[in-house]
Design a protein around this motif. Structure first.
Motif, PDB file in Angstrom:
ATOM      1  N   VAL A  65       0.868  -1.181   0.000  1.00  0.00           N
ATOM      2  CA  VAL A  65       0.000   0.000   0.000  1.00  0.00           C
ATOM      3  C   VAL A  65       0.898   1.223   0.000  1.00  0.00           C
ATOM      4  N   TYR A  66       0.836   1.972  -1.085  1.00  0.00           N
ATOM      5  CA  TYR A  66       1.679   3.158  -1.220  1.00  0.00           C
ATOM      6  C   TYR A  66       0.941   4.454  -0.901  1.00  0.00           C
TER       7      TYR A  66
ATOM      8  N   PRO B 240      -0.531   7.194   1.398  1.00  0.00           N
ATOM      9  CA  PRO B 240      -0.170   7.569   2.763  1.00  0.00           C
ATOM     10  C   PRO B 240      -1.269   7.188   3.774  1.00  0.00           C
ATOM     11  N   THR B 241      -0.844   6.614   4.868  1.00  0.00           N
ATOM     12  CA  THR B 241      -1.772   6.194   5.925  1.00  0.00           C
ATOM     13  C   THR B 241      -2.623   7.361   6.402  1.00  0.00           C
ATOM     14  N   THR B 242      -2.008   8.519   6.546  1.00  0.00           N
ATOM     15  CA  THR B 242      -2.769   9.684   7.025  1.00  0.00           C
ATOM     16  C   THR B 242      -3.897  10.040   6.065  1.00  0.00           C
ATOM     17  N   ASP B 243      -3.662   9.868   4.763  1.00  0.00           N
ATOM     18  CA  ASP B 243      -4.714  10.163   3.787  1.00  0.00           C
ATOM     19  C   ASP B 243      -5.802   9.095   3.807  1.00  0.00           C
ATOM     20  N   LEU B 244      -5.405   7.840   3.965  1.00  0.00           N
ATOM     21  CA  LEU B 244      -6.409   6.777   4.072  1.00  0.00           C
ATOM     22  C   LEU B 244      -7.277   7.008   5.303  1.00  0.00           C
ATOM     23  N   GLU B 245      -6.657   7.351   6.422  1.00  0.00           N
ATOM     24  CA  GLU B 245      -7.417   7.635   7.653  1.00  0.00           C
ATOM     25  C   GLU B 245      -8.314   8.852   7.466  1.00  0.00           C
TER      26      GLU B 245
ATOM     27  N   ALA C  26     -10.039   1.689   4.850  1.00  0.00           N
ATOM     28  CA  ALA C  26      -9.293   0.557   5.397  1.00  0.00           C
ATOM     29  C   ALA C  26      -8.566  -0.125   4.241  1.00  0.00           C
ATOM     30  N   GLU C  27      -7.504  -0.858   4.560  1.00  0.00           N
ATOM     31  CA  GLU C  27      -6.745  -1.525   3.493  1.00  0.00           C
ATOM     32  C   GLU C  27      -7.621  -2.478   2.684  1.00  0.00           C
TER      33      GLU C  27
END
Length: 83
Positions: free
Chosen positions: A37-38, A40-45, A50-51
């Motif tokens: 998963v490329y 950014p975690t902050t953007d997904l949050e 969720a993945e």
């Protein structure tokens, strides 16, 4: 061609970075299936993604928003590297 300069290297880095981001954006599903998963975690949050959402049969509004944000960042880099 004797065209190298510090400024041109910076511009080139922006273009190359933008192209790499766009490459990742087009491969979100394939990468997620492979456990990568490329985005950014902050953007997904930020968009409540969720993945598991990345491999859904249909992209949710959150996934689309997260990818659109990356695309806009890439467009900005392309614009900055245009000169």
């Amino acid at each position: 061609f004797d065209a190298d300069s510090a400024e041109r290297r910076v511009l080139s880095d922006r273009i190359c970075s933008a192209l790499q981001v766009l490459e990742h954006c087009q491969d979100v599903v394939e990468d997620a299936y492979a456990g990568r998963v490329y985005l950014p975690t902050t953007d997904l949050e930020r968009y409540g993604v969720a993945e598991d959402d990345l491999v859904a049969a249909r992209a949710s509004t959150g996934v689309r928003a997260a990818v659109a944000l990356q695309v806009q960042r890439a467009v900005d880099l392309l614009d900055e590297g245009a000169p």
